[in-house]
Enzyme design. Structure first.
Site, PDB file in Angstrom:
ATOM      1  N   LYS A  14      11.507   5.938  22.131  1.00 39.00           N
ATOM      2  CA  LYS A  14      12.212   4.664  22.293  1.00 39.00           C
ATOM      3  C   LYS A  14      12.436   4.361  23.780  1.00 39.00           C
ATOM      4  O   LYS A  14      12.370   3.197  24.199  1.00 39.00           O
ATOM      5  CB  LYS A  14      13.538   4.717  21.538  1.00 39.00           C
ATOM      6  CG  LYS A  14      13.326   4.830  20.013  1.00 39.00           C
ATOM      7  CD  LYS A  14      14.597   5.232  19.289  1.00 39.00           C
ATOM      8  CE  LYS A  14      14.370   5.335  17.788  1.00 39.00           C
ATOM      9  NZ  LYS A  14      15.484   5.977  17.082  1.00 39.00           N
ATOM     10  N   GLY A  45      18.508   3.251   8.806  1.00 40.44           N
ATOM     11  CA  GLY A  45      18.887   2.869   7.447  1.00 40.44           C
ATOM     12  C   GLY A  45      17.927   1.810   6.946  1.00 40.44           C
ATOM     13  O   GLY A  45      17.498   0.929   7.699  1.00 40.44           O
ATOM     14  N   ALA A 104       0.846  -1.204   0.000  1.00 37.46           N
ATOM     15  CA  ALA A 104       0.000   0.000   0.000  1.00 37.46           C
ATOM     16  C   ALA A 104       0.875   1.246   0.000  1.00 37.46           C
ATOM     17  O   ALA A 104       1.788   1.375   0.825  1.00 37.46           O
ATOM     18  CB  ALA A 104      -0.905   0.007   1.225  1.00 37.46           C
TER      19      ALA A 104
HETATM   20  N1  LIG Z   1      14.307   4.877   8.226  1.00 34.02           N
HETATM   21  C1  LIG Z   1      14.819   4.298   9.278  1.00 34.02           C
HETATM   22  O1  LIG Z   1      16.031   4.144   9.364  1.00 34.02           O
HETATM   23  C2  LIG Z   1      13.949   3.758  10.373  1.00 34.02           C
HETATM   24  C3  LIG Z   1      14.532   3.102  11.466  1.00 34.02           C
HETATM   25  C4  LIG Z   1      13.724   2.572  12.457  1.00 34.02           C
HETATM   26  C5  LIG Z   1      12.355   2.709  12.356  1.00 34.02           C
HETATM   27  N2  LIG Z   1      11.817   3.375  11.291  1.00 34.02           N
HETATM   28  C6  LIG Z   1      10.353   3.499  11.247  1.00 34.02           C
HETATM   29  O2  LIG Z   1       9.867   2.778  10.131  1.00 34.02           O
HETATM   30  C7  LIG Z   1       8.753   3.452   9.575  1.00 34.02           C
HETATM   31  C8  LIG Z   1       9.013   3.758   8.107  1.00 34.02           C
HETATM   32  O3  LIG Z   1      10.157   4.576   7.995  1.00 34.02           O
HETATM   33  P1  LIG Z   1      10.762   5.006   6.577  1.00 34.02           P
HETATM   34  O4  LIG Z   1      12.058   5.657   6.860  1.00 34.02           O
HETATM   35  O5  LIG Z   1      10.713   3.867   5.620  1.00 34.02           O
HETATM   36  O6  LIG Z   1       9.696   6.128   6.147  1.00 34.02           O
HETATM   37  P2  LIG Z   1       9.456   6.757   4.689  1.00 34.02           P
HETATM   38  O7  LIG Z   1       8.888   8.104   4.890  1.00 34.02           O
HETATM   39  O8  LIG Z   1      10.680   6.601   3.846  1.00 34.02           O
HETATM   40  O9  LIG Z   1       8.362   5.801   4.065  1.00 34.02           O
HETATM   41  C9  LIG Z   1       7.017   5.829   4.415  1.00 34.02           C
HETATM   42  C10 LIG Z   1       6.213   5.246   3.256  1.00 34.02           C
HETATM   43  O10 LIG Z   1       4.850   5.124   3.667  1.00 34.02           O
HETATM   44  C11 LIG Z   1       4.017   5.685   2.661  1.00 34.02           C
HETATM   45  N3  LIG Z   1       2.825   6.225   3.285  1.00 34.02           N
HETATM   46  C12 LIG Z   1       2.751   7.177   4.243  1.00 34.02           C
HETATM   47  N4  LIG Z   1       1.465   7.432   4.537  1.00 34.02           N
HETATM   48  C13 LIG Z   1       0.725   6.620   3.759  1.00 34.02           C
HETATM   49  C14 LIG Z   1      -0.665   6.435   3.566  1.00 34.02           C
HETATM   50  N5  LIG Z   1      -1.520   7.167   4.247  1.00 34.02           N
HETATM   51  N6  LIG Z   1      -1.077   5.500   2.703  1.00 34.02           N
HETATM   52  C15 LIG Z   1      -0.200   4.785   2.000  1.00 34.02           C
HETATM   53  N7  LIG Z   1       1.134   4.931   2.107  1.00 34.02           N
HETATM   54  C16 LIG Z   1       1.580   5.847   2.961  1.00 34.02           C
HETATM   55  C17 LIG Z   1       4.875   6.771   2.026  1.00 34.02           C
HETATM   56  O11 LIG Z   1       4.407   7.106   0.758  1.00 34.02           O
HETATM   57  C18 LIG Z   1       6.236   6.095   1.997  1.00 34.02           C
HETATM   58  O12 LIG Z   1       6.340   5.234   0.897  1.00 34.02           O
HETATM   59  C19 LIG Z   1       8.526   4.678  10.451  1.00 34.02           C
HETATM   60  O13 LIG Z   1       7.586   4.386  11.442  1.00 34.02           O
HETATM   61  C20 LIG Z   1       9.892   4.922  11.056  1.00 34.02           C
HETATM   62  O14 LIG Z   1       9.808   5.589  12.301  1.00 34.02           O
HETATM   63  C21 LIG Z   1      12.576   3.879  10.309  1.00 34.02           C
HETATM   64  N1  LIG Z   2      16.031   9.519  13.197  1.00 35.90           N
HETATM   65  C1  LIG Z   2      16.425   8.306  13.808  1.00 35.90           C
HETATM   66  C2  LIG Z   2      16.185   7.166  12.842  1.00 35.90           C
HETATM   67  C3  LIG Z   2      15.647   5.907  13.432  1.00 35.90           C
HETATM   68  O1  LIG Z   2      14.689   6.070  14.391  1.00 35.90           O
HETATM   69  C4  LIG Z   2      17.901   8.387  14.192  1.00 35.90           C
HETATM   70  O2  LIG Z   2      18.570   9.391  13.911  1.00 35.90           O
HETATM   71  O3  LIG Z   2      18.410   7.463  14.813  1.00 35.90           O
END
Ligand SMILES: NC(=O)c1ccc[n+]([C@@H]2O[C@H](COP(=O)([O-])OP(=O)(O)OC[C@H]3O[C@@H](n4cnc5c(N)ncnc54)[C@H](O)[C@@H]3O)[C@@H](O)[C@H]2O)c1
Ligand SMILES: N[C@@H](CCO)C(=O)O
Ligand code: NA
Length: 431
Positions: free
Chosen positions: A203, A305, A43
């Site tokens: 966290k 990452g 999605a």
């Molecule tokens: N990026 C990281 O390193 C990291 C690390 C730990 C946890 N997280 C967590 O993982 C989750 C995802 O992070 P990310 O970095 O991949 O985020 P991101 O912003 O890169 O990706 C989010 C995705 O969700 C989609 N999206 C958002 N709202 C939507 C909706 N209403 N309907 C459909 N699609 C929707 C966006 O289009 C996008 O593709 C977050 O909760 C973040 O806190 C991320």
């Molecule tokens: N923004 C966060 C990414 C993962 O939660 C960080 O800098 O560690």
């Protein structure tokens, strides 16, 4: 072999890597799980958006709700509160196990989700939500479930660790180190959630809940970010043999009447440079756990990452899928601890106090007297002369003291005529 339908919500940094691994490693995952994990849909907001990974176009949909309704396992990686929260609840209520990395949602409304998962007998897993790739939640929940955790100290935000490390190694001011973190892609254009400590606080709430078997939310976490940490603070800390880290701390405290409580807090903290957490450089994360029987443990790795975080998501997915294949109740936390969250005034730590003072006879004695009058014991004392030859810089590290006694000490010391300025007050751990 049985097939389990997997729905992925969100295809950003983490989601795209999860989709790639699910497709590329399908055979390995089937062998480990005892069922084929079939990615039935992803999605997204816009089917035609460019992605980091090339994925079959027919997998994409903008109808998350229908996708969730047909799935055995749902992976939520959209982030944000809604619609993530509603979709997770829909998934749980129709009996799907859920994997998420959404710390913001869990810290705000985790208890609702955990209760619904309990009622439905499904597994809700979120290893990716704390310290990305590092296996820390399952070790706390499973491996240490026969022990009693007393304290958790975590470097759980890579962006702020990178900034503080830059300041420490180059002498840079906060603003310049932040700009460098943004240039390298660690910090976002709006860095508020990281630098104000909000991400680490979410966290901390999750770590505290699992460690102390009690539900804590963001409102229970005292939170201070790193925006006020100056190059001078870092230099003074360095001079005294410390490094400044943004720590998420959850520790059990017992008051004079034997009542137990948990102090959950995030703030810049001085650590002795020989402490294992002091060696965590750049954007790396680490969590230091103290348990009654295990003693000290440290978990280290990449806290963010796409690919590293996807590793944690896949681990949770395999675990949930095995449960579906083998049967049995959902694996949830126990919440029988019932320890209250304590206000910051009840916390006890060591402090580093920096003072600019007049260099004349009797000054040290008067300052030491104020500390003593407030019941704050001094562990370390250093003095350096300023070039003006009439003022000196004092740095005092105290033994553990209550936040309230320390505040009273600082207030009284600042009133002394010989004290020109209180240059810094920072908490210290690990001494
Ligand atoms: N990026 C990281 O390193 C990291 C690390 C730990 C946890 N997280 C967590 O993982 C989750 C995802 O992070 P990310 O970095 O991949 O985020 P991101 O912003 O890169 O990706 C989010 C995705 O969700 C989609 N999206 C958002 N709202 C939507 C909706 N209403 N309907 C459909 N699609 C929707 C966006 O289009 C996008 O593709 C977050 O909760 C973040 O806190 C991320
Ligand atoms: N923004 C966060 C990414 C993962 O939660 C960080 O800098 O560690
Ligand atoms: Na993790």
């Amino acid at each position: 072999m049985k097939t389990l339908k997997v729905a992925l919500l969100g295809c950003g940094n983490v989601g795209a890597q999860v989709a790639r691994i699910l497709l590329e490693d399908a055979d390995t995952l089937a062998a480990r799980t005892g069922a084929r994990l079939e990615l039935v849909g992803i999605a997204v907001r816009n089917v035609d958006s460019p992605r980091d990974v090339e994925l079959p176009r027919e997998l994409f949909t903008t109808d998350a709700s229908t996708l969730v309704a047909g799935a055995d396992l749902v992976i939520e990686l959209m982030g944000g509160i809604e619609p993530a929260r509603g979709l997770i609840l829909e998934a749980i209520r129709h009996g799907a196990c859920v994997v998420t990395g959404n710390k913001a949602l869990l810290a705000q409304d985790g208890p609702t989700l955990y209760e619904e998962a309990d009622k439905a007998g499904v597994q809700l897993s979120y290893e990716a939500a704390v310290a990305g790739a590092i296996p820390i939640l399952r070790p706390i929940r499973d491996s240490l479930s026969g022990d009693r955790i007393t304290r958790v100290l975590g470097i759980v935000n890579g962006t702020t660790n990178f900034i503080l490390d830059q300041m420490d190694s180059t002498g840079a001011q906060f603003a310049d180190a932040l700009a460098e973190a943004q240039r390298l892609g660690y910090a976002e254009a709006d860095p508020t959630a990281d630098v104000e400590g909000h991400d680490a606080a979410a966290k901390a709430a999750i770590l505290a809940a699992l460690s102390f078997h009690t539900r804590f939310s963001l409102a229970d976490v005292h939170c201070e970010g790193i925006t006020k940490v100056s190059a001078a603070d870092i230099a003074a800390a360095k001079d005294a043999g410390f490094v400044i880290k943004l720590l998420a701390i959850a520790e059990k405290l017992t008051d004079d009447d034997g009542a137990e409580g948990v102090s959950v807090r995030v703030h810049p903290t001085l650590l002795p440079r020989e402490h294992p957490l002091a060696a965590v450089r750049g954007a790396f994360n680490a969590v230091f756990v103290e348990a009654e029987n295990a003693g000290e443990l440290m978990f280290y790795g990449q806290g963010a990452g796409g690919t590293p975080t996807a590793s944690a998501v896949l681990g949770d997915l395999v675990s949930a899928a095995r449960r579906v294949v083998l049967g049995g109740p959902g694996r949830t936390e126990t919440t029988t601890g019932h320890v209250p969250a304590l206000p910051i005034s009840a916390s006890r730590t060591s402090y580093h106090v920096g003072l600019s003072v007049a260099d004349q006879p009797g000054v040290l004695a008067r300052i030491a007297q104020v500390f003593s009058d407030n019941g704050v014991s001094i562990e370390l004392f250093r003095q350096s002369m300023n070039t003006d030859d009439v003022t000196a810089e004092l740095r005092i590290v105290t033994h553990r003291a209550s936040e309230a006694s320390l505040a009273a000490t600082v207030e009284s010391v600042s009133q002394l005529d010989v004290v020109k300025d209180v240059t810094s007050v920072l908490r210290v751990e690990g001494v």
